[in-house]
Design a protein around this motif. Structure first.
Motif, PDB file in Angstrom:
ATOM      1  N   LYS A 112       0.854  -1.186   0.000  1.00 20.63           N
ATOM      2  CA  LYS A 112       0.000   0.000   0.000  1.00 20.63           C
ATOM      3  C   LYS A 112       0.887   1.233   0.000  1.00 20.63           C
ATOM      4  CE  LYS A 112      -3.812  -2.443   0.575  1.00 20.63           C
ATOM      5  NZ  LYS A 112      -4.906  -2.483  -0.432  1.00 20.63           N
ATOM      6  N   SER A 145      -4.398   1.155   6.102  1.00 20.84           N
ATOM      7  CA  SER A 145      -5.750   0.784   6.505  1.00 20.84           C
ATOM      8  C   SER A 145      -5.789  -0.699   6.807  1.00 20.84           C
ATOM      9  CB  SER A 145      -6.770   1.144   5.416  1.00 20.84           C
ATOM     10  OG  SER A 145      -6.467   0.430   4.223  1.00 20.84           O
ATOM     11  N   PRO A 163      -8.265  -4.332   6.698  1.00 20.89           N
ATOM     12  CA  PRO A 163      -9.493  -4.899   6.127  1.00 20.89           C
ATOM     13  C   PRO A 163     -10.517  -5.255   7.207  1.00 20.89           C
ATOM     14  CG  PRO A 163      -7.749  -6.524   6.136  1.00 20.89           C
ATOM     15  CD  PRO A 163      -7.128  -5.243   6.575  1.00 20.89           C
ATOM     16  N   ASP A 204     -11.155  -0.720   6.552  1.00 20.35           N
ATOM     17  CA  ASP A 204     -10.894   0.024   5.322  1.00 20.35           C
ATOM     18  C   ASP A 204     -10.900   1.536   5.546  1.00 20.35           C
ATOM     19  OD1 ASP A 204     -10.781  -2.391   3.823  1.00 20.35           O
ATOM     20  OD2 ASP A 204     -12.977  -2.425   3.742  1.00 20.35           O
ATOM     21  N   THR A 205     -10.451   1.941   6.712  1.00 15.19           N
ATOM     22  CA  THR A 205     -10.354   3.366   7.044  1.00 15.19           C
ATOM     23  C   THR A 205      -8.883   3.711   7.292  1.00 15.19           C
ATOM     24  OG1 THR A 205     -12.536   3.345   8.079  1.00 15.19           O
ATOM     25  CG2 THR A 205     -11.073   5.170   8.643  1.00 15.19           C
TER      26      THR A 205
END
Length: 228
Positions: free
Chosen positions: A52, A81, A83, A121-122
């Motif tokens: 990422k 982030s 999952p 996912d933040t």
């Protein structure tokens, strides 16, 4: 005897202003000279779910504490982030600040675990990281964001700056006790010391040789018998 009254002369206002200005100047002189910038750091992160990347502005501040400096590294955006949701206290961040200039070292900085749950996912907001830097050399030192490590749920995510960021902070530091650069090697004996050592060794050999010759001479001397 007459009583004389002493008159108190008022202190001129300009003199008071000069005194205040002088005190302020002294305080400014005592404070460490610093230059700070908020620098965008492009992190390349190796996560359990793949690579990422994210960019976060990084701010580094320093407060003098005795012979040391208390450093604070702040992230203004999330850099990764998850999952799945990370519960409260599930994530532990740490990083290093790389110094350059008068001294090149890695300063570890750490921070508390997340105080609130992080939804799935933040982007993960990193708490402020802090550490202590004690200079061993005097001069200008810069501080640049290094590797960021995030440990969560038994996994480790490593984020490395990929854009060669510029320093976030520059300080004029003074080594502990005001000492200047210390020698990196142990003191070596000079020629005079070597000559003295060799002279002592030679004297020992000579004395041993003289003792040996004397012993051999005494052993080899014929014994004279006295006739009755």
């Amino acid at each position: 005897m007459s009583n004389r009254k002493r008159s108190t002369m008022p202190v001129p206002v300009p003199a008071l202003l000069c005194a205040v200005a002088g005190s302020a100047a002294a305080l400014l002189a005592a404070a460490p000279a610093a230059h700070a910038d908020v620098v965008d750091v492009a992190y390349n992160c190796q996560t359990p779910i793949g690579d990422k990347s994210a960019v976060s502005p990084i701010d580094v501040k320093a407060v003098k504490d005795g012979d040391a400096y208390k450093l604070t590294m702040s992230f203004q955006k999330g850099v990764s982030s998850s999952p799945i949701e990370l519960g409260k206290g599930a994530m532990n961040p740490s990083a290093v600040l790389q110094t350059d200039g008068a001294e090149k070292v890695s300063v570890p900085v750490t921070g508390p675990a997340n105080s609130e749950a992080v939804p799935a996912d933040t982007p993960i907001k990193i708490s402020d990281l802090s550490g202590t830097y004690t200079p061993k050399k005097s001069g200008k030192v810069t501080f640049t964001a290094g590797v960021l490590t995030i440990k969560a749920m038994g996994t480790t995510t490593t984020c490395t700056p990929g854009n060669s960021p510029k320093p976030s902070l520059e300080l004029d530091v003074t080594a502990a006790g005001g000492a200047q650069d210390a020698p990196d090697t142990l003191p070596q004996t000079g020629p005079a010391d070597s000559a003295l050592a060799l002279g002592t060794l030679g004297a020992t050999v000579l004395l041993s040789g003289a003792a040996g010759v004397l012993w051999l001479t005494r052993r080899g001397r014929p014994v004279q018998r006295t006739r009755p």
